[in-house]
Design a protein around this motif. Structure first.
Motif, short mmCIF file in Angstrom:
data_model
loop_
_atom_site.label_atom_id
_atom_site.label_comp_id
_atom_site.label_asym_id
_atom_site.label_seq_id
_atom_site.Cartn_x
_atom_site.Cartn_y
_atom_site.Cartn_z
N GLU A 43 0.81 -1.22 0.00
CA GLU A 43 0.00 0.00 0.00
C GLU A 43 0.84 1.27 0.00
OE1 GLU A 43 -2.74 -0.17 3.20
OE2 GLU A 43 -3.94 -1.79 2.33
N GLN A 44 2.13 1.16 0.33
CA GLN A 44 2.95 2.35 0.46
C GLN A 44 4.10 2.43 -0.54
OE1 GLN A 44 2.10 4.76 2.58
NE2 GLN A 44 0.38 3.54 3.35
N GLN A 45 4.41 1.36 -1.23
CA GLN A 45 5.65 1.30 -2.01
C GLN A 45 5.41 0.87 -3.45
OE1 GLN A 45 8.56 -1.33 -0.32
NE2 GLN A 45 10.21 -0.62 -1.63
N GLN A 46 5.91 1.69 -4.38
CA GLN A 46 5.87 1.36 -5.81
C GLN A 46 7.07 0.52 -6.19
OE1 GLN A 46 3.87 2.24 -8.47
NE2 GLN A 46 2.35 3.42 -7.36
N LEU A 47 6.93 -0.28 -7.23
CA LEU A 47 8.08 -0.97 -7.80
C LEU A 47 9.05 0.06 -8.37
CD1 LEU A 47 6.26 -3.91 -9.54
CD2 LEU A 47 8.16 -4.19 -7.97
N PRO A 48 10.36 -0.13 -8.19
CA PRO A 48 11.35 0.85 -8.67
C PRO A 48 11.54 0.77 -10.19
CG PRO A 48 12.45 -0.99 -7.61
CD PRO A 48 10.99 -1.22 -7.42
N ILE A 49 10.60 1.36 -10.90
CA ILE A 49 10.63 1.41 -12.36
C ILE A 49 10.41 2.85 -12.79
CG2 ILE A 49 9.44 0.71 -14.48
CD1 ILE A 49 8.70 -1.91 -13.09
N LEU A 50 11.26 3.33 -13.71
CA LEU A 50 11.12 4.68 -14.25
C LEU A 50 10.37 4.61 -15.57
CD1 LEU A 50 11.83 7.72 -14.26
CD2 LEU A 50 13.99 7.10 -15.39
N GLN A 51 9.31 5.38 -15.69
CA GLN A 51 8.50 5.35 -16.90
C GLN A 51 8.68 6.63 -17.72
OE1 GLN A 51 4.41 3.77 -16.57
NE2 GLN A 51 4.79 3.57 -14.38
N GLN A 52 8.72 6.46 -19.03
CA GLN A 52 8.73 7.58 -19.98
C GLN A 52 7.66 7.30 -21.03
OE1 GLN A 52 12.48 8.39 -21.81
NE2 GLN A 52 13.56 8.72 -19.91
N ASN A 53 6.44 7.51 -20.69
CA ASN A 53 5.33 7.18 -21.58
C ASN A 53 4.87 8.42 -22.35
OD1 ASN A 53 5.47 4.72 -20.17
ND2 ASN A 53 3.96 5.43 -18.68
N MET A 54 4.38 8.20 -23.56
CA MET A 54 3.83 9.28 -24.36
C MET A 54 2.61 8.79 -25.13
SD MET A 54 7.07 11.44 -25.86
CE MET A 54 6.21 13.01 -25.72
N HIS A 60 11.97 -6.68 -12.00
CA HIS A 60 10.89 -5.78 -11.58
C HIS A 60 9.78 -5.74 -12.64
CE1 HIS A 60 13.07 -4.68 -8.13
NE2 HIS A 60 13.88 -3.81 -8.68
N PHE A 61 10.17 -5.85 -13.92
CA PHE A 61 9.17 -5.84 -14.99
C PHE A 61 8.25 -7.06 -14.88
CE2 PHE A 61 12.73 -3.64 -17.37
CZ PHE A 61 12.19 -2.38 -17.26
N VAL A 62 8.85 -8.23 -14.72
CA VAL A 62 8.07 -9.46 -14.62
C VAL A 62 7.17 -9.42 -13.39
CG1 VAL A 62 8.19 -11.98 -14.43
CG2 VAL A 62 9.88 -10.75 -15.81
#
Length: 316
Positions: free
Chosen positions: A228-239, A260-262
Motif C-alpha cells: 500500500e505504500q511502495q511502488q516498484l522501482p521502475i522509471l516510466q517515460q510514456n507518451m 521488476h518488470f516481470v
C-alpha cells in the motif's frame, strides 16, 4: 565512471520519436562502431539546439544482443514476458534495435532522426517509425496524469541505472521494456467520472490517490504496487500516440533490475496470490512489445574499439 545515455533519466518532453529496426545480415562489426556514434550525434545536436532539451538512446533487443555483443550479456536480459492470462494478449515484436528521440521541438526530432537514419541506412531496415506527444499537462488519453508516482530527482537514477556494484561492465546501462498499448477510447469515454477514477485509483483532476475507503483492490494504483505504500522501482517515460482510428500510449520503462518488470506484470495480471487483475487493462490492447538493454556510452565506445574484456560474472 560509466556515462549513461542522455535519454534514460531525462525529464518529460513535448515530442517523442521512435525507430524500431532490424539489422541486415553480416553487419555486426560496422554496427558496433556506428552505434557508438549515436550518443555523440545526440550530444552535439543537444548543445546546438539547447532550448529543445533534446535527449535520446539506443537499445539492443534481448534476442539480438548475442549477435552484436557475443562475448558479454547483461545477466537479466530476457524477452518481454508473455505470461499466461485470459485477460490480456501481448503481441511481441522482433525488432533488433530501439532508438528513441525526445525534445521540445518536432523539427529537432526530425533532424536527429534524419542524421541517425543516414548513419544506419546501409545496415538496418526500419520496421516501425512511431511518434508520441505530450497531451495537456502530461496526461494519458484517458485524461489521467501519467505515472503520478514516477521516481523523481536522484531516485530516477537509482531506479533506472545498473550500478557498478551490480556489474562493472554494464554500469550506467538500463533494462528497457517498450510496448504500444492501444486504447479503446470509445468505451472508456462512456464511463462516468467516478467509474474512471475507481479503475485508475486516482483523482482525475490532480492524480491524488483515492481514499482507502474508496480504493478498489483491482485499481491500477494498487495493482502496480509492492504494497500500500511502495511502488516498484521502475522509471516510466510514456507518451500518448494517435493516428487514424488508433490511439493509446507508447510505454517505455527503465529499471536496473529486469525482474521488476516481470513482477509488475504478474501483479497487474493477478497471477500472485492475494493479487487482483488490473481493471485498466480491459481498455487496452498491446500489439507491439519487446525487451531491450540500453548500454552506457562507455560500453558502446569500448565495444566499438574492441577493448572490452569479459568477466566471469557477466558472461552467461
Amino acid at each position: 565512471m560509466a556515462r549513461e545515455q542522455l535519454g534514460i533519466c531525462a525529464e518529460a518532453n513535448l515530442h517523442g520519436s521512435y525507430l524500431l529496426c532490424n539489422v541486415l545480415d553480416g553487419q555486426e562489426a560496422i554496427l558496433r562502431q556506428k552505434l557508438a556514434r549515436i550518443p555523440h550525434i545526440m550530444q552535439r545536436l543537444a548543445e546546438h539546439f539547447s532550448e529543445a532539451m533534446l535527449s535520446g538512446l539506443v537499445a539492443v533487443s534481448s534476442h539480438y544482443w548475442d549477435n552484436l555483443y557475443p562475448w558479454q550479456r547483461p545477466v537479466g536480459l530476457q524477452a518481454f514476458p508473455v505470461l499466461p492470462s485470459e485477460h490480456l494478449a501481448v503481441s511481441c515484436t522482433m525488432a533488433d534495435l530501439l532508438i528513441q528521440i525526445r525534445s521540445d521541438r518536432l523539427d529537432v526530432n526530425y533532424i536527429a532522426l534524419q542524421q541517425i537514419q543516414q548513419l544506419l541506412m546501409a545496415n538496418v531496415e526500419v520496421v516501425e517509425q512511431l511518434s508520441g506527444f505530450r497531451y495537456l499537462d502530461g496526461r494519458q488519453l484517458t485524461g489521467f496524469i501519467d505515472a503520478p508516482q514516477n521516481p523523481r530527482g536522484l531516485k530516477r537514477r537509482q531506479a533506472a541505472l545498473v550500478t557498478a556494484d551490480e556489474s562493472a561492465v554494464f554500469a550506467g546501462g538500463s533494462y528497457v521494456h517498450f510496448y504500444r498499448a492501444s486504447l479503446d477510447l470509445k468505451h472508456w469515454q462512456q464511463l462516468t467520472l467516478p467509474q474512471q477514477e475507481d479503475i485508475h485509483g486516482y483523482v482525475k483532476l490532480d492524480a491524488k490517490p483515492l481514499s482507502m475507503a474508496r480504493l478498489q483492490p483491482n485499481s491500477h494504483l494498487l495493482c502496480c504496487q509492492l504494497n500500500e505504500q511502495q511502488q516498484l522501482p521502475i522509471l516510466q517515460q510514456n507518451m500518448p500516440f494517435a493516428h487514424n482510428s488508433n490511439q493509446g500510449c507508447l510505454h517505455l520503462s527503465f529499471s536496473q533490475q529486469p525482474e521488476h518488470f516481470v513482477r509488475q506484470w504478474c501483479y497487474r495480471l493477478g497471477l500472485n496470490e492475494g493479487r487482483y487483475y488490473d481493471s485498466l487493462l480491459d481498455y487496452y490492447r498491446i500489439d507491439l512489445a519487446a525487451a531491450y538493454f540500453a548500454p552506457s556510452v562507455s560500453f558502446l565506445e569500448a565495444a566499438a574499439h574492441g577493448s572490452l574484456n569479459a568477466t566471469a560474472s557477466d558472461v552467461y
